[in-house]
Design a protein around this motif. Structure first.
Motif, mmCIF file in Angstrom:
data_model
loop_
_atom_site.group_PDB
_atom_site.id
_atom_site.type_symbol
_atom_site.label_atom_id
_atom_site.label_comp_id
_atom_site.label_asym_id
_atom_site.label_seq_id
_atom_site.Cartn_x
_atom_site.Cartn_y
_atom_site.Cartn_z
ATOM 1 N N ALA A 134 0.826 -1.205 0.000
ATOM 2 C CA ALA A 134 0.000 0.000 0.000
ATOM 3 C C ALA A 134 0.865 1.262 0.000
ATOM 4 C CB ALA A 134 -0.922 0.001 1.219
ATOM 5 N N ILE A 194 3.193 2.131 2.261
ATOM 6 C CA ILE A 194 3.598 2.646 3.575
ATOM 7 C C ILE A 194 4.979 2.069 3.885
ATOM 8 C CG2 ILE A 194 3.063 2.678 6.046
ATOM 9 C CD1 ILE A 194 0.110 2.193 5.124
ATOM 10 N N ASP A 211 -5.691 -2.855 1.051
ATOM 11 C CA ASP A 211 -4.985 -1.670 0.581
ATOM 12 C C ASP A 211 -5.311 -0.503 1.516
ATOM 13 O OD1 ASP A 211 -3.813 0.413 -0.676
ATOM 14 O OD2 ASP A 211 -4.482 -0.148 -2.681
ATOM 15 N N TYR A 212 -4.382 -0.230 2.417
ATOM 16 C CA TYR A 212 -4.622 0.826 3.400
ATOM 17 C C TYR A 212 -4.700 2.201 2.748
ATOM 18 C CZ TYR A 212 -2.853 -2.931 6.435
ATOM 19 O OH TYR A 212 -2.648 -4.116 7.063
ATOM 20 N N GLU A 213 -4.164 2.297 1.524
ATOM 21 C CA GLU A 213 -4.200 3.589 0.851
ATOM 22 C C GLU A 213 -5.639 3.948 0.454
ATOM 23 O OE1 GLU A 213 -1.545 3.796 -2.463
ATOM 24 O OE2 GLU A 213 -1.307 5.963 -2.234
ATOM 25 N N ASP A 246 -7.727 7.212 1.552
ATOM 26 C CA ASP A 246 -8.501 8.074 0.648
ATOM 27 C C ASP A 246 -9.910 8.288 1.196
ATOM 28 O OD1 ASP A 246 -6.363 8.271 -1.015
ATOM 29 O OD2 ASP A 246 -7.053 6.745 -2.436
#
Lengths: 374, 424
Positions: free
Chosen positions: B50, B52, B134-136, B140
């Motif tokens: 993701a 990080i 997906d932490y992204e 968002d």
């Protein structure tokens, strides 16, 4: 450390047939999870050699990709490191490497700028484990100028015409050295691993270049054997060279033997390779596997017998793989029969097809079908 | 100047006592999973996938194996010049020294670590779930909702909901109420223990609640932030997520990997899971075997029959052994003619010749019936089982056992034989 390492990995051999269309021999996949050069690189790192140069020339894309990070062999260090030297055009030279000695000469600066007293030169196509420090100790004890590592091939003398064949006196000094003789009068072969003092090597290479000579074996070893003290160090552990298709097939199949597997995989020291982050192998219902090596990322739905499967091979339902080597990332459809073949990497084998190497000859199977039917 | 938009704090200090002898010597995040992985590989791989690249791993219980596994983070590409992975154990202070007393307390004690990276957001993770996320995308969502805290939630059945903290939210996703392990849950949105905090909000709450004993995110920090009128939203996660908190759920999650196309697929190119590879060579399948419906790790040598099982790396199964519905971890040796049914066998166990695991009719475990259930045989790491013994269901074995430990060569169903560790 007392030595730097050089691995000669530039060579091509048309005896590898179509397999060498894609890669240099040093990059040939080996024993399921490795590439040929991993053995020399692992020997270097396990012998605590920290500064290693790999000379590449022929079709080096695959090899460069494999060597893209040096951390797998623990060469990612401030002291030393892994260097890859390809031929370059300079103001004095615009040729490719014309031979092994020429390759060394074109990179003479690497030798001159190192400070370690000795150099270990190895080739990228040998499958063996060897502590180069033992060779170095022997070299020093004998007061040799050059030490050549040798192996007695009395058990299988049929291949002697592929190697340098030597004879020594009682002390181990080489008295005769014949390159690839049709009829050999000794069974001791050079395995292409040499130890030499760095300054000695620089001097030999400079003299060689002055006379426009280019081959390390012919122009340095054979030519100097009466003048310089060239000694043979005999190794007695497993060694195999993969310079032709039969030898390549046989060497891979050797790993189906427990003693050879134990020697390379279970006993200290380990052999290292690039990590691919693949999941474990998976055997679905209907899988039938006998006497085979299966690597990570494989998914098996069919039958596999007496074979070596490299990484990420998919075997479809009701398919049979027998006495074969399947290289990395191959998709084999349903109802396929493959026997006595080497399947080239990244192939896609159509469903319902049959491929059998006839009359004991190993067929090289290259099929670039599209994998995903849209 | 150092600046990271979001950093992750991974809570890996818990024992996971419901995994019984599997976690007697290692923290739960360091327990093996799926042949070659460890549970912590999933959140760590999710982080790097993701984007990080700064992860603090908080350790406390039995950290050795975790430390060895994580190292400087090479397998996950978390060896970075700035950021990367940092292991954060509890430490001594000049006035007071304390262990990590709760999830939020552990994070509070590492406020300096977080401050150093000057983050906008902090992602809180726990090291005991199997999932790809997906932490992204979650970040968002957090930004688009102008939230101060985002809680990842997962829809569970009503019966299960009472095991979790559940959240009640309005149509917009804004959280209105929390219930911690409710008897009669009013929502099936379970908190996954994954939170994104806006850094200033988190920092303030941690400092204000710093004297709270056993300060916990679910019980103290998030309710406090909510009470202060900050915006807390729920982010609904719909992919595969498995809590492997009990032996049975751990066993089931492993078995699910064997399906033809498993719901949780490790064979996809996308979103790879990374781990430390100690063993490289291919596995050898001998001609005396049958392997069907199983996954097997690198370097294993298989001479016996294996059905419907998950085997780790460097496992040896000798001739005549038959293994069914079992999990066998790295380096274990299964002797000749063993019969193994529904067992979980930890690392480097030596099972002698002719041993039968999972024999007899089921009976409740005598020491911990809520842990050793489901008919499983559970064997702790480095245990030795002498040859020829028969071991029943719902049993636990840990340590170097000898023939004299087994009355008439038998450990009946429901029996426990713990010879080492803190339980002995």
């Amino acid at each position: 450390m007392r030595a730097i390492g050089i691995i000669l990995a530039g060579g091509n051999s048309n005896r590898m047939r179509e397999l060498s269309n894609k890669r240099a021999i040093a990059a040939m996949p080996m024993a399921g999870s490795y590439r040929s050069i991993d053995f020399a690189l692992s020997n270097m790192t396990n012998s605590h050699i920290q500064r290693v140069a790999v000379f590449t020339q022929y079709n080096s894309r695959s090899l460069n990709e494999h060597l893209s990070s040096s951390k797998w062999w623990d060469f990612g260090r401030k002291q030393g490191g892994l260097f890859v030297f390809t031929p370059t055009i300079t103001h004095t030279n615009s040729y490719w490497y014309k031979g092994t000695a020429d390759a060394l000469y074109q990179n003479l600066n690497f030798l001159k700028e190192s400070h370690e007293p000795y150099v270990v030169i190895a080739s990228g196509d040998g499958i063996y484990k060897l502590d180069y420090n033992k060779v170095l100790e022997y070299h020093i004890e004998k007061g040799a100028d050059i030490t050549v590592v040798c192996k007695d091939l009395a058990e299988d003398p049929s291949e002697l015409d592929r190697f340098g064949v030597i004879k020594t006196n009682e002390d181990g000094r080489i008295t005769e050295f014949e390159e690839k003789p049709l009829v050999a009068d000794s069974t001791i072969a050079s395995i292409g691993v040499y130890v030499v003092r760095r300054r000695q090597l620089i001097e030999l290479l400079e003299n060689c270049a002055k006379e426009e000579r280019t081959d390390f074996v012919k122009d340095i070893l054979i030519r100097h054997k009466g003048v310089k003290k060239i000694y043979a160090y005999q190794m007695d552990s497993y060694w195999s060279n993969i310079s032709d298709v039969d030898a390549y097939y046989r060497t891979n199949m050797d790993f189906l033997k427990k003693d050879i597997r134990d020697y390379f995989f279970k006993q200290y020291p380990d052999v290292y390779s690039k990590i691919d982050d693949l999941p474990p192998a998976k055997y679905n219902r209907g899988a039938y596997v006998k006497n085979s090596l299966i690597s990570s990322g494989c998914i098996i739905n069919g039958a596999v017998e007496n074979s070596v499967l490299f990484k990420e091979v998919f075997v479809g339902t009701n398919s049979t793989i027998k006495n074969s080597i399947v290289l990395n990332d191959v998709y084999i459809g349903d109802n396929v029969h493959i026997e006595n073949c080497i399947v080239e990497s990244r192939d896609t084998i159509r469903a319902n097809s049959t491929h059998i190497g006839q009359n004991g000859k190993i067929e090289i199977l290259i099929e670039k079908n599209s994998r995903y039917i849209v | 100047m150092i600046k990271k938009e979001m950093i992750a704090m991974l809570l890996a200090g818990g024992q996971g006592s419901r995994l019984g002898v599997l976690t007697s010597k290692v923290a739960k995040p360091a327990v093996s999973f799926g042949g070659k992985y460890k549970i912590i590989d999933f959140p760590l791989s999710n982080c790097i996938n993701a984007g990080i690249d700064t992860v603090g791993v908080l350790t406390q219980y039995r950290p050795l194996r975790l430390n060895q596994h994580i190292g400087i983070g090479v397998p996950w590409d978390l060896d970075r010049n700035i950021g990367g992975v940092t292991v954060l154990p509890p430490y001594e202070k000049s006035t007071s020294s304390e262990w990590y007393t709760g999830t939020a307390n552990a994070i509070y004690q590492n406020i300096e670590y977080m401050q150093y990276y000057n983050p906008d957001y902090v992602l809180i993770l726990s090291g005991d779930h199997i999932y790809k996320m997906d932490y992204e995308v979650m970040l968002d969502y957090h930004k688009s909702k102008h939230a101060d805290v985002t809680i990842a939630t997962f829809n569970v059945s009503e019966e299960e909901a009472s095991r979790f903290g559940v959240v009640l939210s309005d149509e917009d996703g804004t959280v209105t109420e929390f219930e911690e392990k409710p008897e009669h849950p009013r929502s099936t949105k379970a908190s996954m223990g994954i939170y994104i905090f806006s850094w200033n909000v988190l920092k303030e709450a941690l400092e204000i609640l710093s004297d709270q004993p056993e300060c916990d995110f679910g019980k103290h920090i998030i309710p406090y932030i909510h009470e202060q009128g900050n915006k807390v939203v729920a982010y609904e996660y719909k992919g595969y997520w498995k809590d492997v908190g009990t032996l049975l759920s751990y066993w089931e999650a492993n078995m699910e990997l064997i399906d033809i196309i498993p719901e949780f697929n490790l064979y996809e190119e996308f979103w790879k899971i990374y781990t430390k590879n100690d063993v490289l060579p291919p596995q050898y399948i001998a001609d005396t075997t049958k392997v069907e419906g199983c996954i097997i790790g690198e370097g294993s040598e298989i001479y016996g029959e294996i059905y419907n099982s998950v085997l780790g790396a460097d496992v040896t199964v000798e001739e005549g052994a038959v293994i069914r519905d079992s999990i066998i971890m790295n380096g274990t040796v299964i002797g000749k003619n063993c019969q193994i049914n529904k067992a979980i066998i930890s690392e480097y166990v030596n099972v002698g010749e002719g041993v039968v695991l999972g024999a007899f009719d089921e009976a409740e475990n005598d020491k911990a019936p809520n842990i050793y259930a489901g008919g499983l045989v559970t064997i702790g790491e480095h245990s030795v089982i002498p040859k020829g013994v028969q071991i029943g269901k719902n049993t636990a074995i840990f340590g170097e056992t000898v023939a004299a430990d087994y009355e008439n060569g038998v450990l009946p169903s429901g029996g426990s034989l713990i010879k080492v560790g803190e339980e002995s």
